[in-house]
Design a protein around this motif. Structure first.
Motif, PDB file in Angstrom:
ATOM      1  N   VAL A 105       0.826  -1.553   0.175  1.00  0.00           N
ATOM      2  CA  VAL A 105       0.438   0.288   0.062  1.00  0.00           C
ATOM      3  C   VAL A 105       0.825   1.155   0.188  1.00  0.00           C
ATOM      4  O   VAL A 105       0.743   2.426  -1.265  1.00  0.00           O
ATOM      5  CB  VAL A 105      -1.078  -0.321   1.220  1.00  0.00           C
ATOM      6  CG1 VAL A 105      -1.774   1.476   1.348  1.00  0.00           C
ATOM      7  CG2 VAL A 105      -1.862  -1.541   0.793  1.00  0.00           C
ATOM      8  N   ALA A 106       1.860   0.894   1.179  1.00  0.00           N
ATOM      9  CA  ALA A 106       2.824   2.576   1.061  1.00  0.00           C
ATOM     10  C   ALA A 106       3.663   2.645  -0.804  1.00  0.00           C
ATOM     11  O   ALA A 106       3.737   3.522  -0.869  1.00  0.00           O
ATOM     12  CB  ALA A 106       3.535   2.451   1.760  1.00  0.00           C
ATOM     13  N   ASP A 107       3.488   1.457  -1.619  1.00  0.00           N
ATOM     14  CA  ASP A 107       4.514   1.761  -2.396  1.00  0.00           C
ATOM     15  C   ASP A 107       3.713   1.958  -3.288  1.00  0.00           C
ATOM     16  O   ASP A 107       4.011   3.197  -3.887  1.00  0.00           O
ATOM     17  CB  ASP A 107       5.192   0.511  -2.954  1.00  0.00           C
ATOM     18  CG  ASP A 107       5.776  -0.018  -4.167  1.00  0.00           C
ATOM     19  OD1 ASP A 107       5.653   0.840  -4.616  1.00  0.00           O
ATOM     20  OD2 ASP A 107       4.981  -0.742  -5.017  1.00  0.00           O
ATOM     21  N   ALA A 110       3.358   7.616   3.596  1.00  0.00           N
ATOM     22  CA  ALA A 110       3.678   6.439   2.300  1.00  0.00           C
ATOM     23  C   ALA A 110       5.445   5.903   2.866  1.00  0.00           C
ATOM     24  O   ALA A 110       5.792   5.220   2.998  1.00  0.00           O
ATOM     25  CB  ALA A 110       3.406   6.937   1.240  1.00  0.00           C
ATOM     26  N   ALA A 111       5.727   7.511   2.758  1.00  0.00           N
ATOM     27  CA  ALA A 111       7.998   7.257   2.765  1.00  0.00           C
ATOM     28  C   ALA A 111       8.096   6.669   4.489  1.00  0.00           C
ATOM     29  O   ALA A 111       8.570   6.037   5.269  1.00  0.00           O
ATOM     30  CB  ALA A 111       8.424   8.421   2.553  1.00  0.00           C
ATOM     31  N   GLN A 112       6.620   7.691   5.398  1.00  0.00           N
ATOM     32  CA  GLN A 112       7.122   7.608   6.897  1.00  0.00           C
ATOM     33  C   GLN A 112       6.713   5.538   7.291  1.00  0.00           C
ATOM     34  O   GLN A 112       7.726   5.304   8.422  1.00  0.00           O
ATOM     35  CB  GLN A 112       6.073   8.311   7.500  1.00  0.00           C
ATOM     36  CG  GLN A 112       6.437   8.063   8.900  1.00  0.00           C
ATOM     37  CD  GLN A 112       5.059   8.437   9.527  1.00  0.00           C
ATOM     38  OE1 GLN A 112       4.038   8.800   9.644  1.00  0.00           O
ATOM     39  NE2 GLN A 112       5.066   9.307  10.283  1.00  0.00           N
ATOM     40  N   THR A 113       5.681   5.335   6.531  1.00  0.00           N
ATOM     41  CA  THR A 113       4.916   4.154   7.140  1.00  0.00           C
ATOM     42  C   THR A 113       6.157   2.361   6.455  1.00  0.00           C
ATOM     43  O   THR A 113       6.891   1.894   6.950  1.00  0.00           O
ATOM     44  CB  THR A 113       4.099   3.350   6.253  1.00  0.00           C
ATOM     45  OG1 THR A 113       2.905   4.014   6.430  1.00  0.00           O
ATOM     46  CG2 THR A 113       4.106   1.920   6.003  1.00  0.00           C
ATOM     47  N   ILE A 114       7.180   3.552   5.528  1.00  0.00           N
ATOM     48  CA  ILE A 114       8.274   2.383   4.307  1.00  0.00           C
ATOM     49  C   ILE A 114       9.437   2.603   5.687  1.00  0.00           C
ATOM     50  O   ILE A 114      10.273   1.788   5.929  1.00  0.00           O
ATOM     51  CB  ILE A 114       8.672   2.872   3.381  1.00  0.00           C
ATOM     52  CG1 ILE A 114       7.478   2.544   2.328  1.00  0.00           C
ATOM     53  CG2 ILE A 114       9.923   2.420   2.557  1.00  0.00           C
ATOM     54  CD1 ILE A 114       7.509   2.536   1.013  1.00  0.00           C
ATOM     55  N   HIS A 115       9.881   3.498   6.025  1.00  0.00           N
ATOM     56  CA  HIS A 115      11.076   3.988   6.800  1.00  0.00           C
ATOM     57  C   HIS A 115      10.494   3.310   8.402  1.00  0.00           C
ATOM     58  O   HIS A 115      11.206   2.507   8.978  1.00  0.00           O
ATOM     59  CB  HIS A 115      11.119   5.247   7.162  1.00  0.00           C
ATOM     60  CG  HIS A 115      11.449   6.108   8.397  1.00  0.00           C
ATOM     61  ND1 HIS A 115      11.581   7.070   9.424  1.00  0.00           N
ATOM     62  CD2 HIS A 115      13.122   4.976   9.227  1.00  0.00           C
ATOM     63  CE1 HIS A 115      13.201   6.434  10.259  1.00  0.00           C
ATOM     64  NE2 HIS A 115      14.134   5.675   9.762  1.00  0.00           N
TER      65      HIS A 115
END
Length: 1031
Positions: free
Chosen positions: A86-88, A103-108
């Motif tokens: 989803v973040a992607d 989204a970037a925060q989620t991936i981090h």
């Protein structure tokens, strides 16, 4: 990023939770979760980022229109496996910067803790996709891009550590070299950003790794690449902005260079020889020398200051390996401040606040880091650095000047620790001029600002906090130079100021600030002044009665100074006599009442046969009480706060006690004590009777009388008959205390009554108090049963500790009755888990009370029918999320099993023959208890270590009640059963974690070794839970 299939989760079921007010079901459908995330973000940011979510067939999903629900959903979503996909998609498809940042925060976040949700072969694809996304955002630009790119860079750095990509910097530098000319500038900025973040993320405890050794190996690789990194940073700083004349971009890149260097210096152990040889140092000091925005601009100066300070902290002179770098830094830093044309001196002349603060930080940090050189036996011209810090201490801005105080603390500590004494004294003599100048500087720093009367209370608190630290520095000076020299220095300043104010006439009253600062400074010397001092203090004390009464700050400090020199004043009664009216008058002023009361108490504490203050202070106290009662009758606010009144009463009691002792020494037949007893006690007793006979009496009045009575019991010492006096006093007061306890059932009243009983018991002693012992036990039982207030349990524990070692069977029987009745009342209250949560103070005090019984009278308790209910209750208490309640329960269990081990040792040593009946009863009681409650207790202990129950103390060698400590004692008591009981809760963790703990018990390790294993077990379990998978 298009290759979504690379983020398919591992073939394991998604953990679903029931939808409730506090949880949501996270589906395995990325498209559905995309809609839900957009809806939640729309609610959180109050935007129209997406339409209300529907599934593929148009059915409405969970309502996320409320902010709290949306926040909860997003937090839960970020922990799910589907969040990778989803973040992607959100990162590549959305045009909303807020959505992209989420989204970037989620991936981090997931790169930090959830990396095990992906297969190892997927990590390369994730890395490539993140790099592509960063380059895309950089090339696109626009609002919010920097925050998104920064978060993606953080994710890249976490991923590098997770996937052991230790060649990341080499790979990035190679990629930069291969970029076309027009792409090199943005790529350079990206590499600098990643280089700055990498050491921070690698050292962050939030990045969870299967093996911590992986982190150490990675950091070591960074150390090996530091030379190449320093070369790259200098290249960027020298070639910033490219071939054009873009000064803005040049400054921006140079700022990035300095931020990156700061990060590497802090987190990477760069060899000092590399820093010594790098041209970056010269680049930084050129900026510090210029301190010119027009030349360098931006935040370059601040960044340079931060880098230099970090280098000083990380490379102190005490390490011989750093000496090359130290020798390079010393002239560079000294050039910033020594000469009249130096930038520091220029900042002083221009009153440049920022410049003064930054140079002060550098010089102070240099002094602290190079302290070993400052106190070195060779003459290295160290005095110049001390003078430089001294100049910083003299900066008119107190907020800046106080930056230096920690340096002076370390400076004094190092001089004090020097051996031998002769060498220490030689060094102190060398620095005496600087220390004397420091005394004058500190006295000036104590000066209140001229507008102090108009400042807010918070601001005054900040100023007083700084003054406290300055006073500490003055005390340090006293320890080095002796109080006399410091006193004379301050005295000269005070005398000069008094002469100046005298010449100003009425205007002098408004310029009191320096005089007050001198008084405040004198307080710091009070512990170091001989009793025969006759030069400065007579002059000072003669000033006190002449001070203006209209300046509360001055009057308050003068009162505190009088109290500080109470011992000296009581040896110089001619100086004290004029001051007493000044203090008495101060009690009527709310601004100075507290300080006056404290000063009177200190004077009374130090009174002697030459200065008999008992009568005068007692007369003063009588007047205070009379005025207070008159105010109460007219329903007016009291003149003096009860706390200040009690200070005066305490002083009166101490002075009278000393006076009575001296009279008795001269005349053993003296009956003066009765007169003083009546003067002090009768008014309190009369008011206590009045309080209990009037229905309109409020709790505040009753509490005031209880506190007065407590002060009398604590501090009025009747020579040769104190216990008899206290017993008579309590006997007379007892009916009224009973009435108070039954009429007022609140916590505060219970606390005051129990405090009174505690001090009476301890001051009487066990033998003298025995006539009231049974009555006190009944009093505590009845009032706890009536009010259920925990202070009665606390008082009961005091009774146990005082009478517990009394072998009298009747006394032991009474103690058991106290235990039994208090226990029954507590168990009635704590009849459910909810009641445990509602009454944590009762839980805490109940088990500390029971612990005392185990410590002082264990046999009668353990062999009784009450032992099992207490342990059952403790098994519930140890699961409570309240720290003190949990600690009380665990402490009781710890003491209980310690006694069980003692019983076990007795039984083993005797071979089972000739065991006392009471010991046998205890042994059987413990055995029955273990059979019934052992599994529950061990399960709770293991769940605490796993993290499913509260664990406030894993292990402790200095205090009882730790989880590992209780577990160890249980194992010593019944090893085979404990091993069996442990298997049930350990099924909740992985085989690796089970083996870690079980092997320790199988190996029969020592207590300290088991404590270490438990600490490690907790760490491993915690990491497993945070990573979402066992490894």
């Amino acid at each position: 990023m298009q290759k979504n299939k690379t983020y398919n989760k591992k073939s394991q079921p998604e953990m679903n939770t029931n939808t409730s007010a506090h949880s949501f079901t996270i589906s395995n459908n990325p498209q559905e979760e995309v809609h839900r995330v957009l809806s939640a973000l729309s609610t959180v940011f109050n935007t129209t980022a997406a339409a209300p979510p529907h599934d593929d067939r148009g059915r409405s999903t969970v309502d996320l229109s409320h902010r709290e629900d949306a926040d909860r959903y997003l937090t839960q979503f970020q922990r799910s496996t589907v969040a990778w996909i989803v973040a992607d998609r959100l990162l590549s498809s959305s045009n909303d910067p807020q959505v992209q940042f989420f989204a970037a925060q989620t991936i981090h976040t997931k790169c930090r803790a959830d990396i095990l949700q992906l297969d190892f072969h997927q990590l390369d694809s994730l890395r490539d996709s993140l790099m592509e996304s960063m380059m895309r955002f950089i090339s696109r630009g626009g609002s919010g891009v920097k925050a998104i790119v920064t978060r993606l860079a953080m994710a890249i750095c976490c991923l590098a550590l997770q996937m052991k990509w230790d060649s990341i910097m080499d790979d990035l530098l190679l990629t930069l070299q291969q970029q076309p000319l027009e792409q090199q500038q943005p790529m350079m900025e990206l590499v600098l950003m990643i280089a700055k973040i990498l050491p921070e993320e690698v050292n962050s405890e939030r990045v969870l790794l299967p093996n911590e050794q992986q982190r150490y190996v990675f950091v070591e690789k960074l150390v090996h690449s530091s030379e190449k990194m320093l070369q790259f940073l200098f290249f960027c700083a020298s070639n910033a902005g490219g071939s054009g004349d873009d000064s803005g971009r040049r400054v921006k890149i140079q700022e990035q260079v300095l931020r990156c260097l700061h990060s590497w210096v802090r987190y990477v152990n760069i060899p000092p020889a590399l820093l010594q040889s790098t041209q970056l140092v010269d680049f930084i000091f050129a900026i510090l020398q210029a301190n010119d925005y027009n030349v360098y601009g931006g935040d370059l100066f601040e960044q340079s200051v931060d880098v230099v300070i970090e280098m000083l902290r990380c490379y102190p002179s005490e390490n011989p390996d750093n000496m090359g770098l130290v020798q390079k830094f010393i002239p560079l830093i000294m050039d910033l401040g020594l000469e009249s044309h130096s930038p520091f001196q220029k900042a002083l002349r221009l009153e440049d606040e920022d410049g003064m603060r930054d140079y002060c930080r550098i010089f102070t940090e240099m002094g602290e880091s190079y302290m070993s050189l400052i106190v070195h036996h060779e003459d290295l011209n160290q005095v110049k650095l001390v003078n430089l810090v001294l100049a910083c201490s003299a900066i008119p801005d107190n907020d800046i000047a106080t930056i230096t105080l920690h340096f002076w603390y370390r400076f004094v500590s190092c001089l004090e620790d020097m051996e031998p004494y002769e060498y220490r004294q030689l060094q102190i003599d060398n620095y005496t001029p600087q220390i004397i100048q420091l005394v004058s500087t500190c006295t000036s720093l104590l000066r209140y600002p001229s507008d102090i009367e108009t400042l807010s209370a918070d601001r005054i608190d900040d100023i007083d906090r700084n003054r406290f630290y300055v006073n500490d520095t003055l005390e340090d000076c006293c320890r080095l130079l002796g109080g006399d020299m410091v006193l004379r220095t301050i005295g000269k300043m005070l005398q000069t100021e008094v002469e100046r104010l005298s010449s100003l006439g009425e205007e002098g009253v408004r310029q009191w600030h320096t005089m007050e600062a001198c008084f405040k400074a004198l307080i710091s010397t009070s512990r170091y002044i001989p009793h025969d001092e006759s030069t400065v203090l007579p002059f000072v004390m003669n000033l006190v009665p002449t001070l203006p009464t209209s300046v509360p700050f001055l009057r308050k400090t003068a009162n505190l100074m009088v109290g500080a020199f109470a011992e000296w004043l009581n040896r110089h009664y001619d100086q004290l006599q004029p001051i007493l009216p000044f203090l008495s008058q101060g009690l009527s002023d709310s601004a100075s009442a507290s300080s006056a009361a404290v000063a009177i108490k200190h004077l009374c504490e130090n009174s002697n046969s030459q200065v008999a203050l008992g009568d005068s202070v007692l007369h003063l106290y009588d007047g205070i009480v009379a005025a207070q009662l008159q105010q109460q009758q007219h329903s007016s606010a009291p003149i003096l706060d009860i706390r200040d009144e009690l200070e005066v009463l305490e002083g009166a009691c101490k002075a009278v006690s000393r006076q009575l002792a001296e009279k008795l020494a001269h005349d053993p037949t003296s009956s003066t004590s009765l007169e003083y007893i009546n003067r002090i006690v009768e008014p309190i007793g009369s008011r206590l009777v009045q309080c209990t006979s009037t229905s309109t009496t409020g709790p505040k009045q009753v509490i005031a009388e209880l506190e007065r009575l407590t002060v009398v019991i604590r501090y009025l010492n009747i020579p040769n008959r104190r216990p008899e006096f206290l017993i008579d006093l309590m006997t007379q007061c007892w009916p009224y205390l009973e009435m108070i306890s039954s009429s007022f059932t609140d916590f505060q009243m219970a606390e005051k009554v129990c405090r009174l009983h505690k001090h009476c018991l301890r001051n009487c002693g066990v033998s003298a108090y025995k006539p009231l012992f049974e009555k006190l036990c009944i009093h505590l039982i009845n009032n706890f049963s009536h009010s259920r207030q925990s202070p009665y349990l606390y008082a009961a524990s005091i009774v146990i500790s005082e009478f517990g070692r009394d072998a009298d069977p009747q006394c032991q029987k009474q103690l058991y009755t106290l235990l039994e009745e208090m226990g029954k009342a507590s168990f009635q209250l704590l009849h459910s888990a909810e009641q445990f949560k509602n009454h944590p103070d009762v839980v805490e005090e109940l088990f500390f009370f029971a612990s005392r019984m185990i410590q002082y009278s264990p046999e009668i308790f353990v062999s009784s029918h009450m032992f099992h209910p207490f342990v059952q209750c403790a098994a519930v208490g140890m699961t409570q999320p309240h720290k003190d309640a949990n600690r009380g329960s665990m402490t009781f269990l710890d003491h209980a099993f310690s006694f069980a081990l003692t019983i076990h040792a007795c039984s083993t040593s005797s071979g089972g023959d000739g065991i006392d009946g009471i010991i046998l009863d205890c042994q059987q009681s413990i055995e029955a208890l273990l059979s019934k409650e052992g599994q529950t207790i061990v399960t709770n202990l293991i769940l605490s270590l796993i993290g499913e129950l509260p664990c406030y103390r894993i292990s402790s060698n200095n205090s009882s009640g730790s989880v590992a400590g209780v577990l160890y004692k249980l194992y010593r008591l019944c090893p085979n059963r404990v091993m069996e009981w442990m298997t049930v809760p350990l099924n909740r963790v992985s085989q690796t974690e089970q083996t870690l703990l079980m092997n320790a018990f199988r190996s029969n390790v020592s207590k300290d070794q088991l404590f270490g294993v438990c600490e490690r077990f907790v760490e491993v379990c915690s990491r497993s839970q945070r990573m979402g998978s066992a490894y």
